[in-house]
Scaffold this active site. Structure first.
Site, PDB file in Angstrom:
ATOM      1  N   GLN A  16     -15.942 -17.956   5.859  1.00 14.83           N
ATOM      2  CA  GLN A  16     -14.403 -18.672   5.887  1.00 14.83           C
ATOM      3  C   GLN A  16     -14.428 -19.849   6.521  1.00 14.83           C
ATOM      4  O   GLN A  16     -13.739 -20.803   5.154  1.00 14.83           O
ATOM      5  CB  GLN A  16     -13.579 -18.210   6.231  1.00 14.83           C
ATOM      6  N   HIS A  44     -15.282 -23.073   3.616  1.00 16.34           N
ATOM      7  CA  HIS A  44     -14.604 -23.157   2.744  1.00 16.34           C
ATOM      8  C   HIS A  44     -14.206 -24.632   2.864  1.00 16.34           C
ATOM      9  O   HIS A  44     -14.446 -25.616   2.323  1.00 16.34           O
ATOM     10  CB  HIS A  44     -13.714 -21.575   3.076  1.00 16.34           C
ATOM     11  N   GLU A  93      -4.047 -14.010   5.044  1.00 18.92           N
ATOM     12  CA  GLU A  93      -5.153 -14.057   4.095  1.00 18.92           C
ATOM     13  C   GLU A  93      -6.427 -13.353   3.707  1.00 18.92           C
ATOM     14  O   GLU A  93      -5.419 -12.263   2.577  1.00 18.92           O
ATOM     15  CB  GLU A  93      -5.444 -15.144   3.288  1.00 18.92           C
ATOM     16  N   HIS A  94      -7.568 -13.284   4.631  1.00 19.25           N
ATOM     17  CA  HIS A  94      -8.208 -11.497   4.510  1.00 19.25           C
ATOM     18  C   HIS A  94      -7.843 -10.900   6.071  1.00 19.25           C
ATOM     19  O   HIS A  94      -8.113 -11.884   6.814  1.00 19.25           O
ATOM     20  CB  HIS A  94      -9.474 -12.662   4.335  1.00 19.25           C
ATOM     21  N   ASP A 143     -13.757 -12.185  -2.481  1.00 21.72           N
ATOM     22  CA  ASP A 143     -14.340 -13.579  -3.188  1.00 21.72           C
ATOM     23  C   ASP A 143     -15.298 -13.548  -4.590  1.00 21.72           C
ATOM     24  O   ASP A 143     -14.652 -14.610  -4.997  1.00 21.72           O
ATOM     25  CB  ASP A 143     -15.362 -15.060  -2.704  1.00 21.72           C
ATOM     26  N   HIS A 147      37.039 -12.311 -14.493  1.00 22.20           N
ATOM     27  CA  HIS A 147      36.424 -10.797 -14.942  1.00 22.20           C
ATOM     28  C   HIS A 147      36.640  -9.620 -15.210  1.00 22.20           C
ATOM     29  O   HIS A 147      36.992  -8.373 -16.212  1.00 22.20           O
ATOM     30  CB  HIS A 147      35.522 -10.506 -13.664  1.00 22.20           C
TER      31      HIS A 147
END
Length: 439
Positions: free
Chosen positions: A261, A264, A330-331, A364, A423
């Protein structure tokens, strides 16, 4: 090359304040992208060409990629890459078939009182696919497949032009669009792509109802700025991984996954949460050697050394679970005894990868799961991109006269309590005793 150490053993802090986070100032970026988005709204194609030359270093001959170029890229795919793409599409499609909801659900809350919930796909979607440091062809299938399964009728993909390819986007991205049957593809990147989708460009691109897909901070800022004009999936920040591990974990596996990761983005977060100081030491010892053989050494080193990455030492698995729930990665990988049982105790994560044979890169590409996931703690309240992301629900209310008369006093009492006599009157005019003058 080592991860810094955060030791929370023997303490009970606010874990949200303790877990490592990188800076991601979207609000500052909004000020940067605001004039870009305004220019696209005002000047359309001319602005898109100007920004392509400025930010991508190339002005595409065609902003909309010709269909024949999509077909050419598909024809020229390496056979092994084609097979990998086709298999990944198959697996993601099979999982996507399980992600939807029934098209119509009916509830009869009383005799003659029916409320139906209808699920319908969004009409038109703009799908963003990043270029930048790594052209993410995998994001094509992660966006397109669930949208197609949801039944979205009109799909458009935008992805940055490449100077290397003469103004065309990455050939693999174009090939994958062709394999998926998407022929509306634009060589437009960044905030200007989001603006194009939101506002539309006369003669080029019709506006969309929803924009999905990951991107850099300027893409995220454009989504924030234009939300309301167009729907968005999320404001995704830099990627992140957390690994919850005990002394049974293989340090070589853990180190490799943290690196995967970090590769990235220099802002990517890699976090190890463990009750084993020995494992933490072993992982740190292995990092430099594993990184040395890779192409992106500088990028990985920056990410691992950044404030967003660390080892968090905990007393035991229970405290470790508190930390990963606060982090809401996230992961999240689980490398512990009884990993499956531990995984089901986690509340907050974009996706959970269980055991030593389920690394994040599997997700992924080819696991069948989505890789468009919430970041920066948003997994506490948000889900990843699935078929449901491309649908909306509508209630259909159908009461007959008897059903309205039966519940009418309840509505009238509620309206009276809220000081809304109009109403109340909308009920009374229908349910008043015969002979009452309604006019």
């Amino acid at each position: 090359m080592e991860l810094r150490l955060i030791d929370v053993r023997g303490t009970n802090p606010d874990y949200r304040a303790v877990v490592p986070r990188g800076a991601f100032d979207v609000e500052h970026a909004v000020a940067v992208v605001e004039p870009i988005c305004a220019a696209v709204a005002e000047r359309g194609e001319a602005a898109l060409r100007e920004f392509a030359a400025k930010f991508d270093g190339v002005e595409p001959e065609h902003l909309r990629v010709p269909v024949e170029e999509l077909a050419r890229c598909a024809d020229e795919l390496d056979a092994d890459v084609r097979a990998a793409l086709v298999e990944s599409i198959r697996r993601r499609s099979e999982v996507a078939q399980t992600e939807g909801t029934p098209a119509l659900v009916r509830a009869e809350v009383a005799p003659g009182a029916v409320v139906e919930t209808k699920t319908v796909p969004v009409s038109r979607v703009g799908l963003y696919v990043p270029g930048g440091l790594a052209p993410l062809a995998s994001s094509v299938l992660m966006n397109v497949v669930p949208a197609q399964v949801a039944g979205v009728g009109s799909l458009a993909v935008a992805t940055p032009p490449s100077r290397e390819h003469g103004g065309l986007p990455s050939p693999t991205i174009l090939a994958l669009c062709h394999l998926l049957g998407v022929d509306e593809v634009y060589a437009v990147g960044g905030a200007q792509a989001i603006a194009m989708f939101a506002h539309g460009v006369p003669g080029l691109c019709e506006p969309v109802d929803l924009v999905t897909g990951p991107g850099n901070i300027y893409v995220v800022a454009a989504k924030r700025l234009l939300r309301g004009i167009v729907g968005i999936d999320s404001e995704a920040g830099p990627t992140e991984i957390a690994v919850l591990a005990d002394d049974t974990a293989d340090p070589a596996f853990v180190a490799a996954d943290l690196i995967s990761q970090a590769e990235h983005d220099p802002m990517a977060g890699s976090v190890l949460v463990t009750d084993s100081p020995e494992l933490a030491a072993s992982v740190n010892q292995l990092l430099a050697g594993q990184v040395a053989g890779l192409d992106n050494v500088e990028r990985i080193g920056t990410a691992l050394a950044g404030p967003q990455s660390a080892v968090v030492l905990v007393d035991d698995l229970d405290q470790g679970l508190e930390v990963v729930d606060a982090y809401a990665a996230e992961h999240l990988e689980i490398h512990t005894r009884d990993a499956y049982e531990v995984a089901h105790r986690v509340r907050n994560a974009g996706a959970i990868f269980i055991g030593p044979w389920s690394p994040v890169p599997l997700g992924d590409y080819s696991a069948g799961s989505t890789h468009v996931l919430p970041t920066a703690g948003a997994a506490r309240f948000q889900s990843g991109l699935t078929v449901r992301s491309f649908t909306k629900t509508v209630h259909l209310i159908h009461y007959d006269e008897a059903a309205l008369r039966e519940v009418g006093p309840t509505v009238e009492a509620f309206a009276t309590a809220e000081h809304l006599p109009g109403h109340r009157a909308a009920i009374t005019v229908r349910t008043a005793a015969e002979g009452v003058d309604r006019w």
